[in-house]
Scaffold this motif. Sequence first.
Motif, PDB file in Angstrom:
ATOM      1  N   PRO A  12       0.776  -1.314  -0.475  1.00 42.40           N
ATOM      2  CA  PRO A  12       0.129   0.021  -0.377  1.00 42.40           C
ATOM      3  C   PRO A  12       1.202   1.343   0.231  1.00 42.40           C
ATOM      4  O   PRO A  12       2.334   1.393   0.638  1.00 42.40           O
ATOM      5  CB  PRO A  12      -1.018  -0.106   1.135  1.00 42.40           C
ATOM      6  N   ARG A  13      -0.047   2.695  -0.382  1.00 36.71           N
ATOM      7  CA  ARG A  13       0.356   3.503  -0.068  1.00 36.71           C
ATOM      8  C   ARG A  13       0.374   4.215   0.998  1.00 36.71           C
ATOM      9  O   ARG A  13       1.075   5.096   1.715  1.00 36.71           O
ATOM     10  CB  ARG A  13       0.141   4.389  -1.534  1.00 36.71           C
ATOM     11  N   LEU A  14      -1.123   3.883   1.393  1.00 40.88           N
ATOM     12  CA  LEU A  14      -1.192   4.418   2.532  1.00 40.88           C
ATOM     13  C   LEU A  14      -1.565   3.288   3.886  1.00 40.88           C
ATOM     14  O   LEU A  14      -2.642   2.662   2.409  1.00 40.88           O
ATOM     15  CB  LEU A  14      -2.214   5.634   2.334  1.00 40.88           C
ATOM     16  N   ILE A  15      -1.793   3.579   4.572  1.00 45.76           N
ATOM     17  CA  ILE A  15      -2.410   2.498   5.291  1.00 45.76           C
ATOM     18  C   ILE A  15      -2.906   3.515   6.765  1.00 45.76           C
ATOM     19  O   ILE A  15      -2.838   4.762   6.698  1.00 45.76           O
ATOM     20  CB  ILE A  15      -1.823   2.113   6.201  1.00 45.76           C
ATOM     21  N   VAL A  16      -4.776   3.160   6.459  1.00 44.35           N
ATOM     22  CA  VAL A  16      -5.735   3.935   7.802  1.00 44.35           C
ATOM     23  C   VAL A  16      -5.813   2.353   8.249  1.00 44.35           C
ATOM     24  O   VAL A  16      -6.343   2.221   8.601  1.00 44.35           O
ATOM     25  CB  VAL A  16      -7.186   4.144   7.018  1.00 44.35           C
ATOM     26  N   LEU A 175      -5.506   8.384  -4.106  1.00 49.10           N
ATOM     27  CA  LEU A 175      -5.044   6.926  -4.744  1.00 49.10           C
ATOM     28  C   LEU A 175      -6.187   6.493  -4.934  1.00 49.10           C
ATOM     29  O   LEU A 175      -7.146   7.095  -5.460  1.00 49.10           O
ATOM     30  CB  LEU A 175      -5.008   6.327  -3.625  1.00 49.10           C
ATOM     31  N   GLN A 176      -5.835   4.801  -5.513  1.00 44.96           N
ATOM     32  CA  GLN A 176      -6.736   4.205  -6.581  1.00 44.96           C
ATOM     33  C   GLN A 176      -7.581   3.446  -4.386  1.00 44.96           C
ATOM     34  O   GLN A 176      -6.528   2.925  -4.151  1.00 44.96           O
ATOM     35  CB  GLN A 176      -6.107   2.878  -6.904  1.00 44.96           C
ATOM     36  N   PRO A 177      -8.350   2.853  -4.772  1.00 40.40           N
ATOM     37  CA  PRO A 177      -8.634   1.756  -3.608  1.00 40.40           C
ATOM     38  C   PRO A 177      -7.532   1.076  -3.511  1.00 40.40           C
ATOM     39  O   PRO A 177      -7.134  -0.284  -2.012  1.00 40.40           O
ATOM     40  CB  PRO A 177      -9.765   1.281  -4.061  1.00 40.40           C
ATOM     41  N   HIS A 196     -15.153  -2.224  -1.381  1.00 44.29           N
ATOM     42  CA  HIS A 196     -14.800  -0.830  -2.635  1.00 44.29           C
ATOM     43  C   HIS A 196     -13.313  -1.204  -2.591  1.00 44.29           C
ATOM     44  O   HIS A 196     -13.244   0.119  -2.968  1.00 44.29           O
ATOM     45  CB  HIS A 196     -15.192  -0.195  -1.425  1.00 44.29           C
ATOM     46  N   GLY A 197     -12.749  -2.475  -2.415  1.00 50.85           N
ATOM     47  CA  GLY A 197     -11.659  -2.253  -2.782  1.00 50.85           C
ATOM     48  C   GLY A 197      -9.913  -2.215  -2.680  1.00 50.85           C
ATOM     49  O   GLY A 197      -8.994  -2.041  -2.726  1.00 50.85           O
ATOM     50  N   LEU A 198      -9.870  -1.992  -1.097  1.00 46.43           N
ATOM     51  CA  LEU A 198      -9.378  -1.540  -0.116  1.00 46.43           C
ATOM     52  C   LEU A 198      -8.764  -2.476   0.331  1.00 46.43           C
ATOM     53  O   LEU A 198      -9.409  -3.796  -0.004  1.00 46.43           O
ATOM     54  CB  LEU A 198      -9.833  -0.893   1.196  1.00 46.43           C
ATOM     55  N   MET A 199      -6.989  -3.119   0.460  1.00 47.04           N
ATOM     56  CA  MET A 199      -6.927  -3.932   1.270  1.00 47.04           C
ATOM     57  C   MET A 199      -6.510  -4.189   2.128  1.00 47.04           C
ATOM     58  O   MET A 199      -7.390  -2.722   2.858  1.00 47.04           O
ATOM     59  CB  MET A 199      -5.280  -4.448   0.656  1.00 47.04           C
TER      60      MET A 199
END
Length: 240
Positions: A12-16, A175-177, A196-199
Motif C-alpha cells: 500500500p501507499r496509505l495505511i488507514v 489514490l486508487q482503492p 470497496h477495493g481496499l486491501m
Amino acid sequence: MMTGMNMPAAQPRLIVFDVFGTVVDWHGSIVKEVSERFPSVDANGLALAWRAGYQPAMQGVRSGARGWVRLDVLHREILDGLLPRFGLGGLSEAERADLNRVWHRLDPWPDSVAGLTRLRSRFTIAPLSNGNLALLTAMAKRAGLPWDCVLSTEVFQAYKPDPRTYLGAVEAFGLQPGEVLMAAAHQDDLDAARSHGLMTAYVERPWEFGRQRPKDVTPSPDNPWHARDIGHLADQLLGT
C-alpha cells in the motif's frame, strides 16, 4: 511473513487504521478511570454498556432518521441514559461532560506507538475512525500516536461502513482503492473496506472487551495480512 495467505501484488501507499479497539484500549482505559473516580461503581459493566450503545446510536444517522451528529454527542447521549442505572444519576453537568471526554483520553495498546512509528517510516498512516476530529486529535496528542494526519469519518459526514468513508479516504489522498490498506481488529470493518477495493489487515486484539470476554481472533483467508499486533504488522509490511 504472511499467515498462510497470498502476498498481494503491491504494497500500500496509505495505511488507514480503525482506532477504538485496534490502536487504543477503550475498555481498559474506561474501566481504569471509572474505578478511580467512582470506586463503588461497576466499571466493567459501565464500559461495556457504553460501548454497546455505539452501533445503535450511529445507526440513527446511517438510516437518515437524524442528521449528522458527531460521536462526542452520541457518546454523551448514551452516557446520560446509563448513569442512573449505575448509581451516577446525580452527576453535575460539568462532571458528565468530563466523564464523556474519557474517550479523548484512551490509552494505546503497548505495541501501538512503536508499531505505528515503524510503519510511518515507509508508509503514510492515518486513522479512519468514527471518532470525531476533536476526539481523535486530543487522543493522538495525549497518547503520542504518530499519525501523518488525523482523518475522521466526520470529514465525510458519514459513519462506517458507509462507502463514503472508505472511498473518501482513498480520494482524499488521490489514490486508487487498491493502493490503500485498512487495518482493524474488527472483521466487519475489513469486510466493508474490502468490498470497496481496499486491501485489508486484521490486527488481533483478543482482550478488547476485557479478560472476561476474549474475542475470537481466528484468521480469515479474506484478509491478505493477519497480525498479532501492530508491531507484527510492521514486521510483515517492512519485511523485518
